[in-house]
Design a protein around this motif. Structure first.
Motif, PDB file in Angstrom:
ATOM      1  N   ALA A 132       0.816  -1.213   0.000  1.00  0.00           N
ATOM      2  CA  ALA A 132       0.000   0.000   0.000  1.00  0.00           C
ATOM      3  C   ALA A 132       0.849   1.263   0.000  1.00  0.00           C
ATOM      4  N   ASN A 133       2.002   1.233   0.669  1.00  0.00           N
ATOM      5  CA  ASN A 133       2.807   2.449   0.715  1.00  0.00           C
ATOM      6  C   ASN A 133       3.537   2.720  -0.589  1.00  0.00           C
ATOM      7  N   PHE A 159      -3.986  -6.597  -5.870  1.00  0.00           N
ATOM      8  CA  PHE A 159      -4.281  -6.737  -4.439  1.00  0.00           C
ATOM      9  C   PHE A 159      -3.361  -5.791  -3.688  1.00  0.00           C
ATOM     10  N   VAL A 160      -3.947  -4.847  -2.948  1.00  0.00           N
ATOM     11  CA  VAL A 160      -3.189  -3.855  -2.193  1.00  0.00           C
ATOM     12  C   VAL A 160      -3.134  -4.293  -0.737  1.00  0.00           C
ATOM     13  N   HIS A 161      -1.917  -4.480  -0.233  1.00  0.00           N
ATOM     14  CA  HIS A 161      -1.673  -5.044   1.102  1.00  0.00           C
ATOM     15  C   HIS A 161      -0.751  -4.097   1.862  1.00  0.00           C
ATOM     16  N   PRO A 162      -0.894  -3.954   3.183  1.00  0.00           N
ATOM     17  CA  PRO A 162       0.032  -3.085   3.916  1.00  0.00           C
ATOM     18  C   PRO A 162       1.482  -3.455   3.654  1.00  0.00           C
ATOM     19  N   GLY A 163       2.323  -2.424   3.541  1.00  0.00           N
ATOM     20  CA  GLY A 163       3.753  -2.618   3.379  1.00  0.00           C
ATOM     21  C   GLY A 163       4.475  -2.463   4.711  1.00  0.00           C
ATOM     22  N   PRO A 164       5.786  -2.229   4.674  1.00  0.00           N
ATOM     23  CA  PRO A 164       6.556  -2.087   5.916  1.00  0.00           C
ATOM     24  C   PRO A 164       5.986  -0.998   6.817  1.00  0.00           C
ATOM     25  N   GLN A 184      -1.788   3.179   6.119  1.00  0.00           N
ATOM     26  CA  GLN A 184      -1.407   2.909   4.733  1.00  0.00           C
ATOM     27  C   GLN A 184      -2.619   2.560   3.878  1.00  0.00           C
ATOM     28  N   MET A 185      -3.490   1.716   4.407  1.00  0.00           N
ATOM     29  CA  MET A 185      -4.642   1.293   3.625  1.00  0.00           C
ATOM     30  C   MET A 185      -5.608   2.448   3.398  1.00  0.00           C
ATOM     31  N   HIS A 186      -5.759   3.287   4.393  1.00  0.00           N
ATOM     32  CA  HIS A 186      -6.610   4.472   4.248  1.00  0.00           C
ATOM     33  C   HIS A 186      -6.074   5.364   3.134  1.00  0.00           C
ATOM     34  N   ALA A 187      -4.769   5.633   3.161  1.00  0.00           N
ATOM     35  CA  ALA A 187      -4.169   6.487   2.133  1.00  0.00           C
ATOM     36  C   ALA A 187      -4.275   5.848   0.753  1.00  0.00           C
ATOM     37  N   ALA A 188      -4.029   4.525   0.679  1.00  0.00           N
ATOM     38  CA  ALA A 188      -4.063   3.851  -0.615  1.00  0.00           C
ATOM     39  C   ALA A 188      -5.460   3.889  -1.222  1.00  0.00           C
ATOM     40  N   TRP A 189      -6.482   3.760  -0.386  1.00  0.00           N
ATOM     41  CA  TRP A 189      -7.860   3.795  -0.879  1.00  0.00           C
ATOM     42  C   TRP A 189      -8.153   5.115  -1.580  1.00  0.00           C
ATOM     43  N   PHE A 190      -7.816   6.226  -0.929  1.00  0.00           N
ATOM     44  CA  PHE A 190      -8.113   7.525  -1.524  1.00  0.00           C
ATOM     45  C   PHE A 190      -7.136   7.877  -2.637  1.00  0.00           C
ATOM     46  N   ALA A 191      -5.901   7.387  -2.562  1.00  0.00           N
ATOM     47  CA  ALA A 191      -4.961   7.612  -3.656  1.00  0.00           C
ATOM     48  C   ALA A 191      -5.435   6.918  -4.928  1.00  0.00           C
ATOM     49  N   PHE A 207      -8.594  -4.163  -1.836  1.00  0.00           N
ATOM     50  CA  PHE A 207      -7.840  -3.583  -0.726  1.00  0.00           C
ATOM     51  C   PHE A 207      -7.969  -4.488   0.497  1.00  0.00           C
ATOM     52  N   ALA A 208      -6.842  -4.807   1.100  1.00  0.00           N
ATOM     53  CA  ALA A 208      -6.836  -5.624   2.304  1.00  0.00           C
ATOM     54  C   ALA A 208      -7.480  -4.887   3.469  1.00  0.00           C
ATOM     55  N   LEU A 209      -7.848  -5.665   4.481  1.00  0.00           N
ATOM     56  CA  LEU A 209      -8.397  -5.210   5.763  1.00  0.00           C
ATOM     57  C   LEU A 209      -9.401  -4.069   5.624  1.00  0.00           C
ATOM     58  N   LEU A 210     -10.383  -4.297   4.726  1.00  0.00           N
ATOM     59  CA  LEU A 210     -11.466  -3.332   4.503  1.00  0.00           C
ATOM     60  C   LEU A 210     -10.940  -1.937   4.209  1.00  0.00           C
ATOM     61  N   ALA A 211      -9.763  -1.871   3.538  1.00  0.00           N
ATOM     62  CA  ALA A 211      -9.133  -0.599   3.172  1.00  0.00           C
ATOM     63  C   ALA A 211      -8.916   0.290   4.392  1.00  0.00           C
ATOM     64  N   GLY A 212      -8.611  -0.347   5.541  1.00  0.00           N
ATOM     65  CA  GLY A 212      -8.394   0.437   6.747  1.00  0.00           C
ATOM     66  C   GLY A 212      -9.625   1.201   7.187  1.00  0.00           C
ATOM     67  N   LEU A 213     -10.798   0.733   6.771  1.00  0.00           N
ATOM     68  CA  LEU A 213     -12.100   1.368   7.038  1.00  0.00           C
ATOM     69  C   LEU A 213     -12.229   2.731   6.371  1.00  0.00           C
ATOM     70  N   ALA A 214     -11.412   3.002   5.381  1.00  0.00           N
ATOM     71  CA  ALA A 214     -11.527   4.260   4.638  1.00  0.00           C
ATOM     72  C   ALA A 214     -12.916   4.464   4.032  1.00  0.00           C
ATOM     73  N   PRO A 215     -13.602   3.400   3.555  1.00  0.00           N
ATOM     74  CA  PRO A 215     -14.931   3.642   2.986  1.00  0.00           C
ATOM     75  C   PRO A 215     -15.929   4.263   3.962  1.00  0.00           C
TER      76      PRO A 215
END
Length: 299
Positions: A132-133, A159-164, A184-191, A207-215
């Motif tokens: 994701a980063n 598939f977008v997954h959290p990075g380091p 990371q997932m929140h940022a990736a969703w909006f990016a 997006f993994a883990l529900l996109a960090g709940l960004a939706p």
């Protein structure tokens, strides 16, 4: 009809050996994993025993379980000369896994080589996982464009997954999973909304883990963003580490067609109730219908 789990991790002997051959992070000392930015992590060997995991997949009723390289260990961000032996070891082991396993390909994001990724995808991988980063801003989408163009050309998903994590290694063990990964997932969703979709109109992405709940920030986005909704028929989120409360909220935000089952096994367990309290039709959508659309583009 096949039940699918789109998010598991299974370290094969070839990947374990490659990580043990290193002396700088990421590396394994026995079964202890050393990373930059995280405390040493002891890995239970049984978690990555292929025979045991095959039995668990059968118990879970899975017809397909997709494994991926654990992006938080940072292989994709290494210089190509360091990343390549680890990527080769991962792909070699993943490609040889028995049924019901399939796998996401992985790629170096520091030194992009779309040709090398194309050769890997030729081996039958389900699509490509990226950290994701690497997809958190316009610069990331410009750098990774050759890889995403390749997926579009082949009709394969991302598939977008959290990075380091880049977290304080002295913090509590749960900190990376709860703060940097989610951020990371929140940022990736909006990016993706801002930079990815305009550049890649046909790309299917999960997006993994529900996109960090960004939706769940859709109301704020409507007030502060471009005024459009967050729904996109080719964008999916998977459920790993979340339960009925979060899944119900995301379904309310995106609709039932956007959610696919992902467990993150062995780091989390599959849900006891695949419908997350939303009923049998939702369970069928999460485990069968929606994963099929993600992976094949077909209803």
């Amino acid at each position: 009809m096949t039940n699918v789990d789109v998010h598991q991790h299974l370290w094969t002997p070839s990947l374990v050996a490659a990580l043990r051959s290193r002396r700088a992070p990421p590396f394994l000392d026995g079964w202890t994993l050393f990373l930059d930015g995280e405390p040493p992590y002891g890995i239970p060997p049984a978690d990555h025993d292929v025979a045991r995991r095959t039995e668990l997949a059968a118990t879970d009723g899975l017809g397909r379980a997709l494994v991926s390289l654990s992006a938080p260990i940072g292989v994709e961000w290494l210089p190509a000369a360091e990343a390549r032996p680890l990527l080769d070891a991962y792909h070699e082991g993943a490609a040889a896994l028995p049924e019901p396993f399939g796998a996401w390909a992985a790629a170096c994001v520091r030194d992009i080589d779309a040709g090398a990724t194309a050769a890997v995808l030729d081996q039958g991988f389900a699509g490509l996982q990226l950290p994701a980063n690497a997809l958190a801003d316009a610069t990331g989408y410009t750098r990774c464009a050759p890889l995403l163009d390749l997926l579009e050309e082949r009709g394969l998903p991302l598939f977008v997954h959290p990075g380091p994590a880049a977290a304080e290694p002295t913090g509590p063990g749960w900190w990376p999973a709860m703060v940097p990964y989610v951020q990371q997932m929140h940022a990736a969703w909006f990016a993706f909304r801002a930079f990815g979709r305009p550049r890649h109109p046909r790309l299917r992405v999960c997006f993994a883990l529900l996109a960090g709940l960004a939706p769940l920030h859709g109301e704020r986005f409507a007030a502060r963003g471009d005024g459009g909704g967050l729904g996109d028929p080719d964008v999916f989120v998977e459920t790993s580490s979340y339960g009925p409360t979060a899944v119900d909220a995301v379904v309310r935000a995106l609709g039932v067609d956007a959610v696919v089952q992902g467990s993150d096994r062995p780091y989390a367990q599959p849900p006891q109730h695949p419908g997350f309290g939303l009923g049998g039709a939702a369970a069928y959508a999460f485990r069968i219908t929606n994963p099929r659309r993600l992976l094949t583009g077909k209803d």
